[in-house]
Design a protein around this motif. Structure first.
Motif, short mmCIF file in Angstrom:
data_model
loop_
_atom_site.label_atom_id
_atom_site.label_comp_id
_atom_site.label_asym_id
_atom_site.label_seq_id
_atom_site.Cartn_x
_atom_site.Cartn_y
_atom_site.Cartn_z
N PRO A 115 0.82 -1.22 0.00
CA PRO A 115 0.00 0.00 0.00
C PRO A 115 0.85 1.27 0.00
N ILE A 116 2.02 1.24 0.63
CA ILE A 116 2.93 2.39 0.61
C ILE A 116 3.43 2.60 -0.82
N ARG A 117 3.84 1.52 -1.46
CA ARG A 117 4.29 1.56 -2.85
C ARG A 117 3.21 2.15 -3.75
N ASP A 118 1.98 1.70 -3.57
CA ASP A 118 0.89 2.15 -4.44
C ASP A 118 0.58 3.63 -4.23
N GLU A 119 0.67 4.10 -2.99
CA GLU A 119 0.45 5.52 -2.71
C GLU A 119 1.58 6.36 -3.32
N ILE A 120 2.81 5.87 -3.23
CA ILE A 120 3.93 6.58 -3.84
C ILE A 120 3.71 6.68 -5.35
N ARG A 121 3.27 5.60 -5.98
CA ARG A 121 3.04 5.63 -7.43
C ARG A 121 1.98 6.68 -7.77
N ARG A 122 0.90 6.73 -7.01
CA ARG A 122 -0.16 7.71 -7.26
C ARG A 122 0.39 9.13 -7.19
N ARG A 123 1.21 9.39 -6.18
CA ARG A 123 1.78 10.74 -6.03
C ARG A 123 2.78 11.05 -7.15
N ILE A 124 3.53 10.05 -7.57
CA ILE A 124 4.50 10.24 -8.66
C ILE A 124 3.76 10.57 -9.95
N GLU A 125 2.67 9.88 -10.22
CA GLU A 125 1.90 10.16 -11.43
C GLU A 125 1.39 11.59 -11.43
N MET A 126 0.93 12.09 -10.27
CA MET A 126 0.49 13.49 -10.18
C MET A 126 1.66 14.45 -10.38
N LEU A 127 2.81 14.11 -9.79
CA LEU A 127 3.99 14.97 -9.92
C LEU A 127 4.42 15.07 -11.39
N ILE A 128 4.38 13.97 -12.10
CA ILE A 128 4.77 13.99 -13.52
C ILE A 128 3.86 14.92 -14.30
N THR A 129 2.54 14.85 -14.06
CA THR A 129 1.63 15.72 -14.82
C THR A 129 1.86 17.19 -14.49
#
Length: 142
Positions: A115-129
């Motif tokens: 779940p930590i990994r998945d939350e990091i991925r979600r935040r990374i996707e927002m950061l990229i945009t």
């Protein structure tokens, strides 16, 4: 200096959260963003549960090594994302700072790290945009 935006991920041990974030950003941005990670008190190795959780998604971080946080790494980064390192990160005016409140995967099994990994991925996707908006909306090349 590169004309690509650059991001530095910082946590205490540079063994879990910051390593996963750096790997996601590198992988998902396709090289459009320069990526760094470091820790205020680096561990001896990357957290094995973080390595396993990322491997489940086809991202290999097994060869990564925790690195010490330096003033130079902060100076050379446009965005500094801290993850539980408190006040140990140097502050430079003009930098964008974000503090991501995430559970520390240290000492946890892969089930708890997912779940930590998945939350990091979600935040990374927002950061990229935010950093490379054209990457999301650019029409495919023929």
């Amino acid at each position: 200096m590169s004309d690509r935006p650059s991001v530095l991920f910082v946590c205490v041990h540079n063994a879990g959260r910051s390593q996963m974030a750096a790997a996601f950003l590198h992988h998902l941005s396709g090289g459009a963003i320069e990526v760094r990670s470091a820790g205020s008190e680096p561990a001896d190795q990357v957290n094995p549960a973080a390595v396993q959780a990322m491997a489940e998604l086809g991202i290999d971080i097994s060869a990564e090594r925790p690195k010490i946080l330096t003033d130079q790494a902060v100076r050379e980064s446009d965005v500094v994302v801290t993850m539980g390192c408190g006040d140990t990160c140097p502050f430079y005016p003009g930098k964008r700072y974000e503090d991501w409140q995430l559970d520390d995967p240290a000492g946890k099994g892969v089930e708890a790290v997912r779940p930590i990994r998945d939350e990091i991925r979600r935040r990374i996707e927002m950061l990229i945009t935010e950093l490379v908006p054209s990457q999301e909306s650019a029409p495919p090349e023929h």
